[in-house]
Design an enzyme around this catalytic site. Structure first.
Site, PDB file in Angstrom:
ATOM      1  CB  CYS A 131      18.006  43.852 -45.630  1.00 40.34           C
ATOM      2  SG  CYS A 131      18.827  45.027 -46.709  1.00 40.34           S
ATOM      3  CB  CYS A 134      21.762  43.789 -46.416  1.00 36.84           C
ATOM      4  SG  CYS A 134      20.709  45.173 -46.043  1.00 36.84           S
ATOM      5  CG  ASP A 135      21.388  39.878 -45.533  1.00 36.76           C
ATOM      6  OD1 ASP A 135      22.524  40.361 -45.355  1.00 36.76           O
ATOM      7  OD2 ASP A 135      20.488  39.950 -44.684  1.00 36.76           O
TER       8      ASP A 135
END
Ligand code: NAP
Length: 314
Positions: A131, A134-135
């Site tokens: 992701c 997200c990261d």
């Protein structure tokens, strides 16, 4: 008892909720573990109509959820553990409850495919990610690799250049599967390099990712690429374990539906990536979700006609 239970909170699930709720059907939507589905983990969505400037995946899904709630859909943050479609009413069991409904719409989507190499599980969350939204931030000023040649790999690779100093996209062939517009943008991006005809045989690192072992599939040559993180986007598998033996599935595990989202069980419908074989898009998922809700409404009307024939006109 509900008129409709929707399983899944991606675009198909919420669209089904919006249409079912607006048709005054009592509707429960059970979100599953990933609220907003895969779309909520997507960085920038550029091709969903109505947003000429693009929209962030989490924001789009948040808006869909609010719209479903506005029409009275009850949203339960839980996961379905089993279903019983053998008789009416259908039963849907979650970790916390058992619910009954006259119709069920399955919109459980897909999950990311695993690479299956050493280091993938051991270093998950420590440099191995699926992701970019997200990261990506954690790789500010670092070098990352992306594995895959489809839309996700190329689009998320481009997104990662916001943070990373360099992005290597590693693809097992020498041609991308991604849409041309995304390909061209990636080819022009100076922070992106492509490593063609190459597979990853190991993700290296002790406490966090430090590199990848690569093998060229044409020459057999082996090499090591140093990097601080790796994002794996190699496609998906359908989330249908719950439905094995209960709904007809194809050889890859996708739910078989007709063009109106009907599954092999009357009253159970499927919408979105879990049944879409060709064009896995938010716009197709939304369309299927709306269709499933309308078919559910028709099915309920037929059940009522059968139960109360005297109510029928003529
Ligand atoms: P995908 O289109 O199935 O592509 C998967 C990629 O991973 C392919 O390039 C494939 O290689 C490669 N691959 C598969 N297994 C592999 C393995 N074991 N090792 C190395 N490489 C492997 O998956 P996706 O990119 O996640 O997209 C999924 C669906 O969502 C697609 O229908 C896509 O069009 C859609 N999507 C659309 C958008 C958009 O419209 N903006 C954005 C994201 C996703 P090969 O090419 O050799 O098969």
């Amino acid at each position: 008892m509900y008129d409709v239970i929707i399983i899944g909170s991606g675009p198909a699930g919420y669209a089904a909720g919006i249409y079912a709720g607006r048709s005054m059907l009592s509707t429960l939507l059970i979100t599953g573990s990933t609220l907003g589905g895969w779309a909520a983990l997507t960085a920038e969505i550029e091709n969903y109509p109505g947003f000429p400037e693009g929209i962030q995946g989490p924001e789009l899904m948040d808006r869909m959820q609010k719209q479903a709630e506005k029409f009275g859909v009850k949203i339960e943050m839980d996961e379905v553990t089993s279903v019983d479609f053998s008789s009416q009413p259908f039963k849907v069991e979650t970790y916390s409850d058992t619910h009954e409904a006259r119709t069920v719409i399955v919109a459980t989507g897909v999950s990311p495919r695993r690479l299956g190499v050493p280091g993938e599980e051991e270093l998950a969350g420590r440099g191995v990610s699926r992701c970019a939204t997200c990261d990506g931030f954690f790789f500010t000023g670092k070098r990352v690799a992306v594995i895959g040649g489809g839309d996700s790999a190329v689009e998320e690779g481009i997104y990662l250049t916001r943070y990373a100093t360099h992005v290597d996209i590693i693809h097992r062939r020498n041609r991308l599967r991604a849409q041309k517009v995304a390909q061209e943008r990636a080819f022009k991006n100076e922070k992106i390099s492509f490593i063609w005809d190459t597979i990853v045989t190991e993700i290296i690192g002790k406490d966090s990712v430090t590199g990848l072992k690569l093998r060229n599939v044409r020459t057999g040559a082996e090499s090591v690429l140093e990097c601080d993180g790796v994002f794996i986007f190699i496609g998906n598998t359908p989330n249908t374990e719950l439905f094995v033996g209960k709904l007809a599935l194809d050889e890859y595990g996708y739910i078989i539906t007709d063009s109106n989202t009907h599954t092999s069980v009357p009253g159970v419908f499927a919408a979105g990536d879990v049944q879409e074989l060709n064009l896995k898009q938010i716009v197709t998922a939304v369309s299927a979700g709306a269709r499933a809700a309308m078919e559910a409404e028709k099915h309920i009307a037929e059940l009522e006609d059968r139960a109360y024939p005297e109510r029928q006109l003529g």
